[in-house]
Design a protein around this motif. Sequence first.
Motif, PDB file in Angstrom:
ATOM      1  N   LYS A 116      22.123 -27.657 -76.058  1.00 22.45           N
ATOM      2  CA  LYS A 116      21.869 -27.305 -77.450  1.00 22.45           C
ATOM      3  C   LYS A 116      20.483 -27.779 -77.877  1.00 22.45           C
ATOM      4  O   LYS A 116      20.053 -28.882 -77.522  1.00 22.45           O
ATOM      5  CB  LYS A 116      22.929 -27.917 -78.378  1.00 22.45           C
ATOM      6  N   THR A 117      19.804 -26.940 -78.635  1.00 24.74           N
ATOM      7  CA  THR A 117      18.528 -27.322 -79.219  1.00 24.74           C
ATOM      8  C   THR A 117      18.791 -28.180 -80.455  1.00 24.74           C
ATOM      9  O   THR A 117      19.910 -28.201 -80.973  1.00 24.74           O
ATOM     10  CB  THR A 117      17.731 -26.074 -79.626  1.00 24.74           C
ATOM     11  N   PRO A 118      17.764 -28.900 -80.951  1.00 19.05           N
ATOM     12  CA  PRO A 118      17.974 -29.666 -82.192  1.00 19.05           C
ATOM     13  C   PRO A 118      18.495 -28.803 -83.337  1.00 19.05           C
ATOM     14  O   PRO A 118      19.349 -29.241 -84.111  1.00 19.05           O
ATOM     15  CB  PRO A 118      16.576 -30.219 -82.486  1.00 19.05           C
ATOM     16  N   GLN A 119      18.000 -27.566 -83.439  1.00 18.31           N
ATOM     17  CA  GLN A 119      18.477 -26.685 -84.506  1.00 18.31           C
ATOM     18  C   GLN A 119      19.958 -26.362 -84.341  1.00 18.31           C
ATOM     19  O   GLN A 119      20.714 -26.334 -85.316  1.00 18.31           O
ATOM     20  CB  GLN A 119      17.662 -25.389 -84.518  1.00 18.31           C
ATOM     21  N   GLN A 120      20.385 -26.120 -83.092  1.00 22.71           N
ATOM     22  CA  GLN A 120      21.798 -25.824 -82.842  1.00 22.71           C
ATOM     23  C   GLN A 120      22.677 -27.048 -83.099  1.00 22.71           C
ATOM     24  O   GLN A 120      23.798 -26.930 -83.594  1.00 22.71           O
ATOM     25  CB  GLN A 120      21.971 -25.326 -81.411  1.00 22.71           C
ATOM     26  N   LEU A 121      22.161 -28.219 -82.748  1.00 19.36           N
ATOM     27  CA  LEU A 121      22.899 -29.451 -83.007  1.00 19.36           C
ATOM     28  C   LEU A 121      23.085 -29.655 -84.508  1.00 19.36           C
ATOM     29  O   LEU A 121      24.154 -30.070 -84.968  1.00 19.36           O
ATOM     30  CB  LEU A 121      22.166 -30.650 -82.398  1.00 19.36           C
ATOM     31  N   LEU A 122      22.037 -29.366 -85.252  1.00 20.68           N
ATOM     32  CA  LEU A 122      22.130 -29.509 -86.697  1.00 20.68           C
ATOM     33  C   LEU A 122      23.180 -28.575 -87.272  1.00 20.68           C
ATOM     34  O   LEU A 122      23.959 -28.944 -88.151  1.00 20.68           O
ATOM     35  CB  LEU A 122      20.770 -29.214 -87.337  1.00 20.68           C
ATOM     36  N   GLU A 123      23.221 -27.362 -86.752  1.00 22.22           N
ATOM     37  CA  GLU A 123      24.236 -26.396 -87.196  1.00 22.22           C
ATOM     38  C   GLU A 123      25.635 -26.952 -86.949  1.00 22.22           C
ATOM     39  O   GLU A 123      26.560 -26.755 -87.728  1.00 22.22           O
ATOM     40  CB  GLU A 123      24.070 -25.082 -86.425  1.00 22.22           C
ATOM     41  N   SER A 124      25.803 -27.659 -85.822  1.00 24.39           N
ATOM     42  CA  SER A 124      27.117 -28.162 -85.435  1.00 24.39           C
ATOM     43  C   SER A 124      27.547 -29.360 -86.263  1.00 24.39           C
ATOM     44  O   SER A 124      28.730 -29.524 -86.562  1.00 24.39           O
ATOM     45  CB  SER A 124      27.122 -28.550 -83.947  1.00 24.39           C
ATOM     46  N   ILE A 125      26.602 -30.221 -86.588  1.00 21.55           N
ATOM     47  CA  ILE A 125      27.002 -31.521 -87.133  1.00 21.55           C
ATOM     48  C   ILE A 125      26.777 -31.687 -88.625  1.00 21.55           C
ATOM     49  O   ILE A 125      27.477 -32.448 -89.279  1.00 21.55           O
ATOM     50  CB  ILE A 125      26.273 -32.656 -86.384  1.00 21.55           C
ATOM     51  N   SER A 126      25.792 -31.011 -89.197  1.00 18.48           N
ATOM     52  CA  SER A 126      25.433 -31.322 -90.582  1.00 18.48           C
ATOM     53  C   SER A 126      26.170 -30.446 -91.580  1.00 18.48           C
ATOM     54  O   SER A 126      26.570 -29.326 -91.274  1.00 18.48           O
ATOM     55  CB  SER A 126      23.923 -31.190 -90.798  1.00 18.48           C
ATOM     56  N   HIS A 127      26.328 -30.989 -92.744  1.00 15.63           N
ATOM     57  CA  HIS A 127      26.958 -30.256 -93.849  1.00 15.63           C
ATOM     58  C   HIS A 127      25.991 -30.308 -95.017  1.00 15.63           C
ATOM     59  O   HIS A 127      25.592 -31.382 -95.445  1.00 15.63           O
ATOM     60  CB  HIS A 127      28.285 -30.900 -94.242  1.00 15.63           C
TER      61      HIS A 127
END
Length: 331
Positions: free
Chosen positions: A79-90
């Motif tokens: 996962k890229t940082p952008q994809q990780l952010l999509e997964s974890i952040s609200h």
Amino acid sequence: MIRRVCQDKEAQIKDLSYACLKHLEPVTAPLVLISSLPFSGGHYLNQLFDGHPQIMALPDDMMIGLSLKSFHPTFNQNKTPQQLLESISHEAYSLKSAPFDEQGKKVHCTSPFVYLPHLQRLLFIKALDAKEAIKIRYIIEAHLTSIFGAWLNYQKPGPDQKYVAAFVPGEGADELNISHYFDIYPDGKMIFLIMSPEHWVTQTLMNETERYKEITDSLDCWEKYVRAVLTTQRKHQNRVRIIDWKDLATNAEAVMRYLSGFLGIDYHDILLKPTFNLSPVASCREAGTEGPGTSGDENLASFSISEDQRRVIAEMTNEVYQEVLHQVTVI
């Protein structure tokens, strides 16, 4: 710096973003996770920790996306940082609280939650870009850094925080994911709150009739959670404490003094006052949403379960309930 920018009438969002990015303060303190089933005091305990000067308490609304599944070893694979952010952040735009004055009277105003989702994304990516390898702890720390950094009116920034307190729903408690959490955070702690099965059933019958249509559904959920708590206690004794919901409701000072010792933080009387970003808020008892006195003690007293229901509760839970009572911290 941020306050000076905000006072400038010409200030733009990009100026705020630049100031926050330039003065990024990484959040690397270990986590203390608070876990409970609904109506069992978890949200309330997080509110009590909010005002402590050595703890950064993550508001419950910001926890959607930091569940125990976030600590699974495969979470960061490919996962890229952008994809990780999509997964974890609200992304949370605003949160309103109902503060009380010193006499306990409700104040009809709101505590603004000034938060920039676009800035959070920038902070998250910057925090991860500073790491040579993307490890799960770095992802969680980047997530926390971005949330507190994008929360423009947060009252407790700085390097003196010993823990980040965060609530995780008890329904998602999984023995494997909890073990992953302790692998990632060997310096982390967990606090579980337990409610008696009879009281839990009463709460679900009063408040969750759509979710728990049958008493056995409610008891299955309770038993699964308690067994996960017991397994965690056996595996990670020194890093786990089990608190009886009733003790928090009736003897909060003793509980908070004990938990202060457990976490190695100074005891302050502010631990007895539920707050949001240091502002007094309606306690769960007064708000009637969760925690001690949910829906009012008088309502609970007037709501009785049948003898048949009480018999089913005893048959399904008595053994495991007695087992967990032996592990509950004696206050």
